[in-house]
Design an enzyme around this catalytic site. Structure first.
Site, PDB file in Angstrom:
ATOM      1  N   TYR A   1      -1.526  13.531  -6.460  1.00  0.00           N
ATOM      2  CA  TYR A   1      -2.309  12.429  -5.906  1.00  0.00           C
ATOM      3  C   TYR A   1      -3.389  13.203  -5.452  1.00  0.00           C
ATOM      4  CZ  TYR A   1       2.535  10.543  -5.610  1.00  0.00           C
ATOM      5  OH  TYR A   1       3.712   9.837  -5.841  1.00  0.00           O
TER       6      TYR A   1
ATOM      7  N   HIS B   1       7.385  14.648 -12.570  1.00  0.00           N
ATOM      8  CA  HIS B   1       6.755  13.426 -12.215  1.00  0.00           C
ATOM      9  C   HIS B   1       7.084  12.615 -12.994  1.00  0.00           C
ATOM     10  CE1 HIS B   1       3.750  11.831  -9.761  1.00  0.00           C
ATOM     11  NE2 HIS B   1       4.353  10.475  -9.816  1.00  0.00           N
TER      12      HIS B   1
HETATM   13  N1  LIG Z   1       7.304   9.436  -8.596  1.00  0.00           N
HETATM   14  C1  LIG Z   1       6.513   8.434  -8.845  1.00  0.00           C
HETATM   15  O1  LIG Z   1       6.697   7.788 -10.358  1.00  0.00           O
HETATM   16  C2  LIG Z   1       5.843   7.260  -7.520  1.00  0.00           C
HETATM   17  C3  LIG Z   1       6.116   7.656  -6.771  1.00  0.00           C
HETATM   18  N2  LIG Z   1       5.392   7.139  -5.537  1.00  0.00           N
HETATM   19  C4  LIG Z   1       5.335   7.453  -3.845  1.00  0.00           C
HETATM   20  O2  LIG Z   1       6.436   6.927  -3.310  1.00  0.00           O
HETATM   21  C5  LIG Z   1       5.338   6.814  -1.640  1.00  0.00           C
HETATM   22  C6  LIG Z   1       5.410   5.818  -1.390  1.00  0.00           C
HETATM   23  O3  LIG Z   1       5.227   4.151  -2.428  1.00  0.00           O
HETATM   24  P1  LIG Z   1       3.337   3.192  -2.110  1.00  0.00           P
HETATM   25  O4  LIG Z   1       3.311   3.231  -3.920  1.00  0.00           O
HETATM   26  O5  LIG Z   1       2.982   4.458  -2.033  1.00  0.00           O
HETATM   27  O6  LIG Z   1       3.801   1.807  -1.488  1.00  0.00           O
HETATM   28  P2  LIG Z   1       5.112   1.522  -0.298  1.00  0.00           P
HETATM   29  O7  LIG Z   1       6.002   0.647  -0.585  1.00  0.00           O
HETATM   30  O8  LIG Z   1       5.483   2.770   0.515  1.00  0.00           O
HETATM   31  O9  LIG Z   1       3.843   0.387   0.347  1.00  0.00           O
HETATM   32  C7  LIG Z   1       2.756   1.523   1.473  1.00  0.00           C
HETATM   33  C8  LIG Z   1       2.074  -0.306   1.397  1.00  0.00           C
HETATM   34  O10 LIG Z   1       2.577  -0.724   2.562  1.00  0.00           O
HETATM   35  C9  LIG Z   1       1.789  -0.735   3.855  1.00  0.00           C
HETATM   36  N3  LIG Z   1       3.263  -0.153   4.576  1.00  0.00           N
HETATM   37  C10 LIG Z   1       3.444   1.194   5.326  1.00  0.00           C
HETATM   38  N4  LIG Z   1       4.298   0.626   6.871  1.00  0.00           N
HETATM   39  C11 LIG Z   1       3.776  -0.414   6.725  1.00  0.00           C
HETATM   40  C12 LIG Z   1       4.591  -1.787   8.397  1.00  0.00           C
HETATM   41  N5  LIG Z   1       5.702  -0.737   9.082  1.00  0.00           N
HETATM   42  N6  LIG Z   1       4.010  -2.394   8.116  1.00  0.00           N
HETATM   43  C13 LIG Z   1       3.585  -2.901   7.110  1.00  0.00           C
HETATM   44  N7  LIG Z   1       2.311  -2.873   6.254  1.00  0.00           N
HETATM   45  C14 LIG Z   1       2.930  -1.128   6.036  1.00  0.00           C
HETATM   46  C15 LIG Z   1       0.712   0.930   3.527  1.00  0.00           C
HETATM   47  O11 LIG Z   1      -0.139   0.384   4.251  1.00  0.00           O
HETATM   48  P3  LIG Z   1      -0.473   1.394   5.801  1.00  0.00           P
HETATM   49  O12 LIG Z   1      -0.891   3.201   5.054  1.00  0.00           O
HETATM   50  O13 LIG Z   1      -2.012   0.736   6.181  1.00  0.00           O
HETATM   51  O14 LIG Z   1       0.718   1.373   6.177  1.00  0.00           O
HETATM   52  C16 LIG Z   1       0.581   1.126   2.466  1.00  0.00           C
HETATM   53  O15 LIG Z   1      -0.162  -0.380   2.150  1.00  0.00           O
HETATM   54  C17 LIG Z   1       3.879   7.225  -2.556  1.00  0.00           C
HETATM   55  O16 LIG Z   1       3.443   7.481  -1.344  1.00  0.00           O
HETATM   56  C18 LIG Z   1       4.013   8.370  -3.338  1.00  0.00           C
HETATM   57  O17 LIG Z   1       4.762   9.339  -2.574  1.00  0.00           O
HETATM   58  C19 LIG Z   1       5.036   5.863  -5.305  1.00  0.00           C
HETATM   59  C20 LIG Z   1       4.736   5.589  -6.796  1.00  0.00           C
HETATM   60  C21 LIG Z   1       5.373   6.771  -7.600  1.00  0.00           C
HETATM   61  O1  LIG Z   2       2.416   7.276  -6.887  1.00  0.00           O
HETATM   62  C1  LIG Z   2       2.509   7.535  -8.053  1.00  0.00           C
HETATM   63  O2  LIG Z   2       3.854   8.923  -8.612  1.00  0.00           O
HETATM   64  C2  LIG Z   2       2.330   7.789  -9.486  1.00  0.00           C
HETATM   65  O3  LIG Z   2       3.674   7.623 -10.714  1.00  0.00           O
HETATM   66  C3  LIG Z   2       2.060   6.527 -10.212  1.00  0.00           C
HETATM   67  O4  LIG Z   2       1.380   5.762 -11.042  1.00  0.00           O
HETATM   68  C4  LIG Z   2       1.367   5.470  -8.974  1.00  0.00           C
HETATM   69  O5  LIG Z   2       2.600   4.807  -8.364  1.00  0.00           O
HETATM   70  C5  LIG Z   2       0.253   4.368  -9.561  1.00  0.00           C
HETATM   71  O6  LIG Z   2      -1.307   5.031  -9.039  1.00  0.00           O
HETATM   72  C6  LIG Z   2       0.482   3.233 -10.873  1.00  0.00           C
HETATM   73  O7  LIG Z   2      -0.534   2.204 -10.459  1.00  0.00           O
END
Ligand SMILES: NC(=O)C1=CN([C@@H]2O[C@H](COP(=O)(O)OP(=O)(O)OC[C@H]3O[C@@H](n4cnc5c(N)ncnc54)[C@H](OP(=O)(O)O)[C@@H]3O)[C@@H](O)[C@H]2O)C=CC1
Ligand SMILES: O=C(O)C(=O)[C@@H](O)[C@H](O)C(=O)CO
Length: 277
Positions: free
Chosen positions: A51, A109
């Site tokens: 990240y 990861h």
């Molecule tokens: N281990 C892995 O492979 C992965 C891990 N992750 C982790 O999971 C976390 C969360 O997943 P992520 O993919 O970010 O997606 P989320 O499902 O958490 O959605 C995030 C989006 O939703 C919006 N949002 C958040 N709260 C609200 C609300 N109350 N009302 C309306 N919109 C809202 C945010 O915008 P805004 O910021 O403007 O509020 C952002 O655009 C990541 O940040 C990361 O830490 C994610 C993907 C893969």
């Molecule tokens: O966000 C993470 O932790 C990921 O592993 C990425 O794969 C992320 O979900 C992404 O950018 C996929 O489009």
């Protein structure tokens, strides 16, 4: 400030039932968002080497002024650092970038099975835990077969498996496996990255019954399933909305109706084939 309840991981650590995702929170704005979340009651912060915001998360921890032991800082070892020595090198790098002397939760990861180095990576993490550099160790995006292999070959069960989980992809079988083996489920993209999920009629109907928002219904659903969601929001008001889900409960029928939205993964993030370096 909200109080987010905790559960106990299989290593005895108290672990929040909801945390903050930090993907894309970078720079001064990113630091301010993470500080706001901590001030609002968040105690679990989810970052990753990939990240490119460990510096910001560590800085937010310091600026918050909170006792270090009150926070759980989780980071992740990227695919390009798989292997025993590489896991140790990656973790030492994360400690330096975070500016902290301990990582509370370290995760692999992605398993990257084609490279077949995740067991050696896991052995490196066991060593890091013994050295006290990492408190809890877990994985992300692991399947039942991969989890079984880790346990069979090392005797150490991950504390956590962080996986894609939202109403479009409820992961029923994997959650049952976690529950049977004492592994805590963590939900990534718990709001399905906002997508069209939050416009689903069923969520609006259930939200109206409880006097909450559709977003809160989704996050409460995760809590009821026994998974820790890590919604990402840059905005303090939305952070508050997301964490304020411990004052109401869903009925079994409502939980089933939300799980009925199942249709599959958001993108092609299948751990058996997806490779992330
Ligand atoms: N281990 C892995 O492979 C992965 C891990 N992750 C982790 O999971 C976390 C969360 O997943 P992520 O993919 O970010 O997606 P989320 O499902 O958490 O959605 C995030 C989006 O939703 C919006 N949002 C958040 N709260 C609200 C609300 N109350 N009302 C309306 N919109 C809202 C945010 O915008 P805004 O910021 O403007 O509020 C952002 O655009 C990541 O940040 C990361 O830490 C994610 C993907 C893969
Ligand atoms: O966000 C993470 O932790 C990921 O592993 C990425 O794969 C992320 O979900 C992404 O950018 C996929 O489009």
């Amino acid at each position: 400030m909200l109080t987010i309840p905790t559960i106990e991981l299989n290593d005895g650590t108290a672990f929040p039932e909801l945390g903050l995702g930090t993907y894309n929170l970078r720079g001064e704005e990113g630091i301010a968002s993470v500080v706001a979340a901590i001030e609002g009651g968040y105690r679990l912060l989810d970052t990753a080497v990939n990240y490119e915001n460990e510096r910001e998360v560590g800085e937010a921890v310091r600026r918050s002024g909170l006792d270090r032991d009150e926070l759980i800082v989780a980071t992740k070892i990227p695919g390009r650092m798989h292997g025993f020595d590489e896991a140790i090198e990656s973790t030492n790098g994360s400690l330096k970038t975070l500016g902290l002397d301990r990582i509370d939760l370290s995760l692999i990861h992605w398993p990257n099975p084609r490279h077949d180095k995740y067991v050696d990576t896991w052995r490196g993490m066991i060593e890091l835990r013994e050295q006290g550099k990492v408190r809890s160790i877990g994985v992300s995006n692991f399947t039942e077969r991969m989890l079984t292999r880790l346990v069979d070959e090392t005797g150490v069960t991950p504390a956590v498996n962080q996986v894609e989980l939202h109403p479009y992809f409820p992961q029923q079988a994997l959650r049952a496996f976690h529950d049977a083996h004492g592994i805590r489920t963590e939900s990534w993209s718990p709001l399905a990255r906002r997508s069209e999920l939050l416009t689903e009629q069923v969520l609006h109907e259930i939200a109206a019954v409880h006097g909450v928002t559709p977003t809160q219904v989704v996050l409460r659903w995760h809590v009821e399933l026994g998974s820790t969601p890590i919604p990402k929001s840059a905005d303090p008001e939305r952070q508050h909305e997301n964490a304020d889900v411990f004052g109401f409960a869903l009925t079994p029928e409502q939980i089933a109706a939300i799980s009925g939205l199942e249709r599959g993964r958001l993108w092609d993030g299948d751990p058996d084939t997806h490779e992330e370096m």
